[in-house]
Design a protein around this motif. Structure first.
Motif, PDB file in Angstrom:
ATOM      1  N   GLN A 171     -11.271 -48.524  27.291  1.00 22.57           N
ATOM      2  CA  GLN A 171     -10.696 -48.235  25.975  1.00 22.57           C
ATOM      3  C   GLN A 171     -11.262 -46.923  25.431  1.00 22.57           C
ATOM      4  N   ALA A 172     -12.565 -46.739  25.570  1.00 21.02           N
ATOM      5  CA  ALA A 172     -13.186 -45.503  25.090  1.00 21.02           C
ATOM      6  C   ALA A 172     -12.641 -44.300  25.848  1.00 21.02           C
ATOM      7  N   GLY A 173     -12.452 -44.434  27.140  1.00 18.83           N
ATOM      8  CA  GLY A 173     -11.882 -43.359  27.947  1.00 18.83           C
ATOM      9  C   GLY A 173     -10.478 -43.007  27.516  1.00 18.83           C
ATOM     10  N   ARG A 174      -9.684 -44.023  27.216  1.00 20.18           N
ATOM     11  CA  ARG A 174      -8.306 -43.789  26.783  1.00 20.18           C
ATOM     12  C   ARG A 174      -8.295 -43.102  25.421  1.00 20.18           C
ATOM     13  N   ASN A 175      -9.179 -43.522  24.506  1.00 21.91           N
ATOM     14  CA  ASN A 175      -9.251 -42.880  23.191  1.00 21.91           C
ATOM     15  C   ASN A 175      -9.629 -41.411  23.324  1.00 21.91           C
ATOM     16  N   THR A 176     -10.566 -41.114  24.219  1.00 23.38           N
ATOM     17  CA  THR A 176     -10.960 -39.728  24.458  1.00 23.38           C
ATOM     18  C   THR A 176      -9.787 -38.928  24.999  1.00 23.38           C
ATOM     19  N   ASP A 177      -9.035 -39.521  25.944  1.00 25.83           N
ATOM     20  CA  ASP A 177      -7.861 -38.854  26.503  1.00 25.83           C
ATOM     21  C   ASP A 177      -6.817 -38.593  25.429  1.00 25.83           C
ATOM     22  N   ASN A 178      -6.584 -39.592  24.547  1.00 28.79           N
ATOM     23  CA  ASN A 178      -5.610 -39.431  23.472  1.00 28.79           C
ATOM     24  C   ASN A 178      -6.021 -38.307  22.519  1.00 28.79           C
ATOM     25  N   LYS A 179      -7.307 -38.230  22.187  1.00 23.11           N
ATOM     26  CA  LYS A 179      -7.796 -37.167  21.307  1.00 23.11           C
ATOM     27  C   LYS A 179      -7.605 -35.805  21.961  1.00 23.11           C
ATOM     28  N   LYS A 180      -7.873 -35.743  23.256  1.00 25.38           N
ATOM     29  CA  LYS A 180      -7.727 -34.476  23.984  1.00 25.38           C
ATOM     30  C   LYS A 180      -6.264 -34.033  23.995  1.00 25.38           C
ATOM     31  N   VAL A 181      -5.361 -34.972  24.241  1.00 28.60           N
ATOM     32  CA  VAL A 181      -3.929 -34.660  24.260  1.00 28.60           C
ATOM     33  C   VAL A 181      -3.466 -34.192  22.881  1.00 28.60           C
ATOM     34  N   LYS A 182      -3.924 -34.873  21.819  1.00 26.01           N
ATOM     35  CA  LYS A 182      -3.554 -34.463  20.465  1.00 26.01           C
ATOM     36  C   LYS A 182      -4.088 -33.075  20.156  1.00 26.01           C
ATOM     37  N   ALA A 183      -5.328 -32.799  20.561  1.00 28.34           N
ATOM     38  CA  ALA A 183      -5.918 -31.475  20.317  1.00 28.34           C
ATOM     39  C   ALA A 183      -5.146 -30.398  21.068  1.00 28.34           C
ATOM     40  N   GLN A 184      -4.738 -30.701  22.308  1.00 27.66           N
ATOM     41  CA  GLN A 184      -3.965 -29.725  23.084  1.00 27.66           C
ATOM     42  C   GLN A 184      -2.611 -29.461  22.424  1.00 27.66           C
ATOM     43  N   LYS A 185      -1.970 -30.501  21.915  1.00 27.65           N
ATOM     44  CA  LYS A 185      -0.685 -30.321  21.235  1.00 27.65           C
ATOM     45  C   LYS A 185      -0.847 -29.464  19.984  1.00 27.65           C
ATOM     46  N   LYS A 186      -1.913 -29.718  19.210  1.00 24.98           N
ATOM     47  CA  LYS A 186      -2.165 -28.911  18.017  1.00 24.98           C
ATOM     48  C   LYS A 186      -2.431 -27.461  18.394  1.00 24.98           C
ATOM     49  N   GLY A 187      -3.172 -27.275  19.482  1.00 24.26           N
ATOM     50  CA  GLY A 187      -3.461 -25.920  19.946  1.00 24.26           C
ATOM     51  C   GLY A 187      -2.205 -25.185  20.369  1.00 24.26           C
ATOM     52  N   LYS A 188      -1.327 -25.854  21.088  1.00 21.04           N
ATOM     53  CA  LYS A 188      -0.064 -25.236  21.513  1.00 21.04           C
ATOM     54  C   LYS A 188       0.804 -24.899  20.312  1.00 21.04           C
ATOM     55  N   TYR A 189       0.830 -25.796  19.319  1.00 25.73           N
ATOM     56  CA  TYR A 189       1.589 -25.536  18.105  1.00 25.73           C
ATOM     57  C   TYR A 189       1.020 -24.314  17.377  1.00 25.73           C
ATOM     58  N   ALA A 190      -0.301 -24.245  17.307  1.00 25.36           N
ATOM     59  CA  ALA A 190      -0.947 -23.114  16.638  1.00 25.36           C
ATOM     60  C   ALA A 190      -0.622 -21.811  17.358  1.00 25.36           C
ATOM     61  N   GLU A 191      -0.647 -21.820  18.684  1.00 29.76           N
ATOM     62  CA  GLU A 191      -0.314 -20.619  19.453  1.00 29.76           C
ATOM     63  C   GLU A 191       1.138 -20.211  19.231  1.00 29.76           C
ATOM     64  N   GLU A 198      -7.086 -14.298  20.378  1.00 30.45           N
ATOM     65  CA  GLU A 198      -7.556 -15.680  20.412  1.00 30.45           C
ATOM     66  C   GLU A 198      -6.996 -16.394  19.189  1.00 30.45           C
ATOM     67  N   VAL A 199      -6.418 -17.570  19.401  1.00 28.87           N
ATOM     68  CA  VAL A 199      -5.849 -18.367  18.322  1.00 28.87           C
ATOM     69  C   VAL A 199      -6.730 -19.599  18.130  1.00 28.87           C
ATOM     70  N   LYS A 200      -7.122 -19.846  16.898  1.00 27.36           N
ATOM     71  CA  LYS A 200      -7.932 -21.029  16.589  1.00 27.36           C
ATOM     72  C   LYS A 200      -7.349 -21.759  15.395  1.00 27.36           C
ATOM     73  N   LYS A 201      -7.197 -23.079  15.539  1.00 28.08           N
ATOM     74  CA  LYS A 201      -6.757 -23.937  14.433  1.00 28.08           C
ATOM     75  C   LYS A 201      -7.859 -24.939  14.157  1.00 28.08           C
ATOM     76  N   ARG A 202      -8.274 -24.969  12.924  1.00 30.01           N
ATOM     77  CA  ARG A 202      -9.277 -25.917  12.456  1.00 30.01           C
ATOM     78  C   ARG A 202      -8.886 -26.332  11.040  1.00 30.01           C
ATOM     79  N   ALA A 203      -9.680 -27.172  10.437  1.00 28.29           N
ATOM     80  CA  ALA A 203      -9.385 -27.646   9.086  1.00 28.29           C
ATOM     81  C   ALA A 203      -9.371 -26.496   8.076  1.00 28.29           C
TER      82      ALA A 203
END
Length: 130
Positions: A6-26, A66-71
């Motif tokens: 479960q912890a591994g899956r949550n980490t994977d989900n967070k990584k996928v969400k971060a990658q999607k946000k990064g692609k959107y920011a780019e 370099e593109v960075k998206k943060r709060a």
């Protein structure tokens, strides 16, 4: 399912969400730069020594961006470390070696920061080579 899976899956989900946000920011950064008159030459330029989010040209200047998206914009700016800058510089050298026709152009390293408002903030010449 074990807690470990479960912890591994949550980490994977967070990584996928971060990658999607990064692609959107780019994508947002690329359109913002186009509106400012830049021609996007390459997105996600990858080499063994580093990656460059965007490579763009405006007039006689070639920009490695370099593109960075943060709060916040401040958090986004702080996320561009000197180690990351060095990797981008090495990747830029690779790009110029592969595309020698761009070597005569002025070159600079820019940053596009995106905070909570999603309005890009473009910093020209965000850092320099030593």
């Amino acid at each position: 399912m074990t807690n470990r899976n479960q912890a591994g899956r949550n980490t994977d989900n967070k990584k996928v969400k971060a990658q999607k946000k990064g692609k959107y920011a780019e994508l947002a950064a690329a359109w913002y730069l186009r509106l400012k008159g830049y021609k996007i030459l390459t997105q996600n330029y990858k080499t063994k020594v580093g990656e460059i989010d965007l490579i763009a040209r405006k007039a006689n200047t070639l920009c490695f961006i370099e593109v960075k998206k943060r709060a916040t914009k401040a958090e986004a700016a702080a996320a561009i470390t000197s180690k990351q800058q060095a990797r981008i510089i090495r990747a830029a050298e690779c790009f110029l070696n592969q595309h020698s026709h761009y070597q005569p152009l002025n070159q600079r390293f820019d940053a596009v920061l995106i905070g909570a408002t999603v309005i890009p903030y473009h910093i020209q010449n965000a850092w320099q080579t030593n």
